[in-house]
Design a protein around this motif. Structure first.
Motif, PDB file in Angstrom:
ATOM      1  N   PHE A 120       0.829  -1.204   0.000  1.00  0.00           N
ATOM      2  CA  PHE A 120       0.000   0.000   0.000  1.00  0.00           C
ATOM      3  C   PHE A 120       0.866   1.258   0.000  1.00  0.00           C
ATOM      4  CE2 PHE A 120      -2.054   3.440   2.310  1.00  0.00           C
ATOM      5  CZ  PHE A 120      -3.225   3.600   1.574  1.00  0.00           C
ATOM      6  N   CYS A 121       1.892   1.280   0.847  1.00  0.00           N
ATOM      7  CA  CYS A 121       2.771   2.456   0.938  1.00  0.00           C
ATOM      8  C   CYS A 121       3.502   2.698  -0.374  1.00  0.00           C
ATOM      9  CB  CYS A 121       3.759   2.294   2.082  1.00  0.00           C
ATOM     10  SG  CYS A 121       2.987   2.387   3.705  1.00  0.00           S
ATOM     11  N   LEU A 122       3.999   1.642  -1.002  1.00  0.00           N
ATOM     12  CA  LEU A 122       4.717   1.793  -2.256  1.00  0.00           C
ATOM     13  C   LEU A 122       3.794   2.262  -3.380  1.00  0.00           C
ATOM     14  CD1 LEU A 122       7.083  -1.311  -2.109  1.00  0.00           C
ATOM     15  CD2 LEU A 122       7.691   1.098  -1.811  1.00  0.00           C
ATOM     16  N   GLN A 123       2.557   1.785  -3.388  1.00  0.00           N
ATOM     17  CA  GLN A 123       1.602   2.191  -4.421  1.00  0.00           C
ATOM     18  C   GLN A 123       1.184   3.647  -4.272  1.00  0.00           C
ATOM     19  OE1 GLN A 123      -1.602  -0.604  -4.006  1.00  0.00           O
ATOM     20  NE2 GLN A 123      -0.650  -2.125  -5.338  1.00  0.00           N
ATOM     21  N   ASN A 124       1.167   4.170  -3.059  1.00  0.00           N
ATOM     22  CA  ASN A 124       0.679   5.516  -2.810  1.00  0.00           C
ATOM     23  C   ASN A 124       1.779   6.523  -2.491  1.00  0.00           C
ATOM     24  OD1 ASN A 124      -2.290   5.120  -2.988  1.00  0.00           O
ATOM     25  ND2 ASN A 124      -1.833   3.610  -1.413  1.00  0.00           N
ATOM     26  N   ALA A 125       3.041   6.140  -2.661  1.00  0.00           N
ATOM     27  CA  ALA A 125       4.150   7.028  -2.313  1.00  0.00           C
ATOM     28  C   ALA A 125       4.154   8.295  -3.160  1.00  0.00           C
ATOM     29  CB  ALA A 125       5.471   6.286  -2.464  1.00  0.00           C
ATOM     30  N   GLN A 126       3.736   8.193  -4.425  1.00  0.00           N
ATOM     31  CA  GLN A 126       3.753   9.365  -5.299  1.00  0.00           C
ATOM     32  C   GLN A 126       2.729  10.422  -4.875  1.00  0.00           C
ATOM     33  OE1 GLN A 126       3.242   6.206  -6.503  1.00  0.00           O
ATOM     34  NE2 GLN A 126       5.330   5.794  -7.170  1.00  0.00           N
ATOM     35  N   LYS A 127       1.707  10.016  -4.155  1.00  0.00           N
ATOM     36  CA  LYS A 127       0.660  10.943  -3.725  1.00  0.00           C
ATOM     37  C   LYS A 127       0.855  11.440  -2.299  1.00  0.00           C
ATOM     38  CE  LYS A 127      -2.280   7.704  -5.429  1.00  0.00           C
ATOM     39  NZ  LYS A 127      -3.499   6.940  -5.338  1.00  0.00           N
TER      40      LYS A 127
END
Length: 72
Positions: free
Chosen positions: A42-49
């Motif tokens: 989850f953290c890796l998927q949402n790091a850009q935001k």
């Protein structure tokens, strides 16, 4: 008379405790390793935001220090 009310009070407390334990026992649980893997994904998927990782553009930052002006 007070002994009877104490017994009723103890019974009510015990029933409440049993109800809570049954509720906790019925909760679906997963392994810590699986929860950690899911959290990492989850953290890796949402790091850009994430503004804490990427920063906030100064034009969008409501907490930027106010510009000072000086009069001569």
């Amino acid at each position: 008379m007070s002994n009877n009310s104490a017994t009723n009070s103890s019974l009510a407390i015990a029933q409440k405790a049993v109800k809570q334990l049954r509720l906790e026992a019925s909760v679906h649980r997963i392994k810590v390793s699986q929860a950690a893997a899911d959290l990492k994904t989850f953290c890796l998927q949402n790091a850009q935001k994430d503004p804490l990782l990427m920063g906030v553009p100064s034009s969008d930052n409501p907490f930027r220090p106010p510009k000072s002006c000086s009069l001569f």
